[in-house]
Scaffold this motif. Sequence first.
Motif, mmCIF file in Angstrom:
data_model
loop_
_atom_site.group_PDB
_atom_site.id
_atom_site.type_symbol
_atom_site.label_atom_id
_atom_site.label_comp_id
_atom_site.label_asym_id
_atom_site.label_seq_id
_atom_site.Cartn_x
_atom_site.Cartn_y
_atom_site.Cartn_z
ATOM 1 N N ASP A 99 -19.449 -27.517 -5.547
ATOM 2 C CA ASP A 99 -19.638 -26.452 -4.558
ATOM 3 C C ASP A 99 -19.777 -27.019 -3.149
ATOM 4 O O ASP A 99 -19.270 -26.433 -2.182
ATOM 5 N N ALA A 100 -20.464 -28.149 -3.018
ATOM 6 C CA ALA A 100 -20.610 -28.776 -1.704
ATOM 7 C C ALA A 100 -19.250 -29.184 -1.149
ATOM 8 O O ALA A 100 -18.971 -29.015 0.052
ATOM 9 N N VAL A 101 -18.387 -29.711 -2.014
ATOM 10 C CA VAL A 101 -17.041 -30.096 -1.582
ATOM 11 C C VAL A 101 -16.252 -28.862 -1.150
ATOM 12 O O VAL A 101 -15.574 -28.873 -0.112
ATOM 13 N N VAL A 102 -16.342 -27.782 -1.925
ATOM 14 C CA VAL A 102 -15.619 -26.555 -1.597
ATOM 15 C C VAL A 102 -16.101 -25.988 -0.262
ATOM 16 O O VAL A 102 -15.293 -25.538 0.567
ATOM 17 N N ILE A 103 -17.405 -26.013 -0.020
ATOM 18 C CA ILE A 103 -17.931 -25.523 1.265
ATOM 19 C C ILE A 103 -17.405 -26.376 2.415
ATOM 20 O O ILE A 103 -16.996 -25.855 3.466
ATOM 21 N N GLY A 104 -17.400 -27.696 2.235
ATOM 22 C CA GLY A 104 -16.886 -28.579 3.283
ATOM 23 C C GLY A 104 -15.426 -28.311 3.577
ATOM 24 O O GLY A 104 -15.021 -28.234 4.756
ATOM 25 N N VAL A 105 -14.612 -28.156 2.528
ATOM 26 C CA VAL A 105 -13.192 -27.851 2.725
ATOM 27 C C VAL A 105 -13.034 -26.472 3.354
ATOM 28 O O VAL A 105 -12.165 -26.262 4.202
ATOM 29 N N GLY A 106 -13.894 -25.524 2.962
ATOM 30 C CA GLY A 106 -13.838 -24.195 3.546
ATOM 31 C C GLY A 106 -14.060 -24.217 5.052
ATOM 32 O O GLY A 106 -13.341 -23.546 5.806
ATOM 33 N N PHE A 107 -15.031 -24.991 5.506
ATOM 34 C CA PHE A 107 -15.253 -25.117 6.956
ATOM 35 C C PHE A 107 -14.041 -25.735 7.638
ATOM 36 O O PHE A 107 -13.665 -25.339 8.739
ATOM 37 N N PRO A 144 -10.873 -26.710 -7.944
ATOM 38 C CA PRO A 144 -11.323 -25.604 -7.084
ATOM 39 C C PRO A 144 -10.797 -25.715 -5.654
ATOM 40 O O PRO A 144 -10.509 -24.686 -5.021
ATOM 41 N N VAL A 145 -10.648 -26.936 -5.154
ATOM 42 C CA VAL A 145 -10.080 -27.108 -3.813
ATOM 43 C C VAL A 145 -8.611 -26.699 -3.812
ATOM 44 O O VAL A 145 -8.128 -26.048 -2.871
ATOM 45 N N VAL A 146 -7.883 -27.072 -4.881
ATOM 46 C CA VAL A 146 -6.482 -26.656 -5.000
ATOM 47 C C VAL A 146 -6.382 -25.135 -5.017
ATOM 48 O O VAL A 146 -5.515 -24.540 -4.363
ATOM 49 N N LEU A 147 -7.263 -24.487 -5.775
ATOM 50 C CA LEU A 147 -7.270 -23.023 -5.827
ATOM 51 C C LEU A 147 -7.559 -22.422 -4.456
ATOM 52 O O LEU A 147 -6.938 -21.428 -4.057
ATOM 53 N N MET A 148 -8.490 -23.034 -3.728
ATOM 54 C CA MET A 148 -8.816 -22.523 -2.395
ATOM 55 C C MET A 148 -7.606 -22.601 -1.474
ATOM 56 O O MET A 148 -7.269 -21.623 -0.774
ATOM 57 N N VAL A 149 -6.952 -23.732 -1.448
ATOM 58 C CA VAL A 149 -5.768 -23.893 -0.600
ATOM 59 C C VAL A 149 -4.694 -22.890 -1.003
ATOM 60 O O VAL A 149 -4.053 -22.260 -0.151
ATOM 61 N N MET A 150 -4.499 -22.719 -2.313
ATOM 62 C CA MET A 150 -3.458 -21.818 -2.795
ATOM 63 C C MET A 150 -3.755 -20.367 -2.424
ATOM 64 O O MET A 150 -2.888 -19.661 -1.895
ATOM 65 N N PHE A 151 -4.984 -19.914 -2.680
ATOM 66 C CA PHE A 151 -5.300 -18.516 -2.418
ATOM 67 C C PHE A 151 -5.364 -18.213 -0.927
ATOM 68 O O PHE A 151 -4.929 -17.147 -0.490
ATOM 69 N N VAL A 152 -5.902 -19.131 -0.140
ATOM 70 C CA VAL A 152 -6.046 -18.859 1.297
ATOM 71 C C VAL A 152 -4.717 -18.967 2.025
ATOM 72 O O VAL A 152 -4.344 -18.093 2.812
ATOM 73 N N TYR A 153 -3.959 -20.033 1.758
ATOM 74 C CA TYR A 153 -2.730 -20.283 2.507
ATOM 75 C C TYR A 153 -1.485 -19.644 1.893
ATOM 76 O O TYR A 153 -0.523 -19.353 2.600
ATOM 77 N N VAL A 154 -1.482 -19.427 0.566
ATOM 78 C CA VAL A 154 -0.293 -18.868 -0.088
ATOM 79 C C VAL A 154 -0.430 -17.364 -0.301
ATOM 80 O O VAL A 154 0.461 -16.589 0.057
ATOM 81 N N PHE A 155 -1.554 -16.935 -0.896
ATOM 82 C CA PHE A 155 -1.714 -15.520 -1.234
ATOM 83 C C PHE A 155 -2.561 -14.745 -0.236
ATOM 84 O O PHE A 155 -2.521 -13.512 -0.219
ATOM 85 N N GLY A 156 -3.335 -15.430 0.580
ATOM 86 C CA GLY A 156 -4.313 -14.757 1.432
ATOM 87 C C GLY A 156 -3.734 -13.701 2.344
ATOM 88 O O GLY A 156 -4.354 -12.656 2.576
ATOM 89 N N GLY A 157 -2.533 -13.936 2.855
ATOM 90 C CA GLY A 157 -1.928 -12.986 3.774
ATOM 91 C C GLY A 157 -1.558 -11.668 3.128
ATOM 92 O O GLY A 157 -1.354 -10.657 3.823
#
Length: 254
Positions: A119-127, A36-49
């Motif tokens: 989920d706690a890890v994802v929230i921490g990475v999100g911040f 899920p952290v990999v997905l977050m990085v990918m969607f936010v930094y690669v596709f988010g724009g």
Amino acid sequence: MSSVSTALGDSAIMLRRNFKHSVRNSVTLFNSVLFPVVLMVMFVYVFGGAFKVRGKYVDYALPGLLVMTISYGLGATAASVNDDMTKGVINRFKTMDVSRGAVLTGHVVATTVRCLIGDAVVIGVGFAMGFRSDAGLLDWLGAIGVLLLLAFGASWLTVALGLAAKSVESASFGVIPLIMLPFLSSAFVPADTMGTGVRQFAEYQPFTPIIETLRGLLSDGHPSTGHLIAAFAWSAGFAVVGYVWAVTTFKKRA
């Protein structure tokens, strides 16, 4: 010793057993926490724009990624339950006079805890990636409650799928719809930007109202009443259907 205290003690033992198995399984840890952290990085930094949403994309995507973290943590549970059943581990527990309910409850609670840790890890990475929220303490508690109810309900449904499957492979395959549904929801783009047919499916499938409830709680603390009711109904429905199905199948097969 009362039957209640015996069942609670057996449940604690099963929880410890299943949680140890999760910690020692690198694939389970990767799917539940790291992917899920990999997905977050990918969607936010690669596709988010490329996506047009109100505000920062990380703020929009985080609620969907929290739900996706739960769905990705379910595959290991279905496989583990089926492995216990097909290899006769559960029957061995029966000869040891272990509470039948504890065997299922141990899997459900272990899965719920594992999902919430993810989920706690994802929230921490999100911040760390710039996520910010105007939610107050009660709003955060409400969001945690929504995630807890979803994880609990989906865990019972996954345990039932694992018990009903004929093999570990089919058990793992059975949870794929739960893993794929968040991709066909409002997790990453608003549903009203989708094409005809897909938009209607995204609007009325189980995970969209849960994601929108989380988004409302974490943004300004004002989720839609309709989404909130639907989120509770879907999560509770998962739990009831999964529990009845799991107990019925367990009695037939164990």
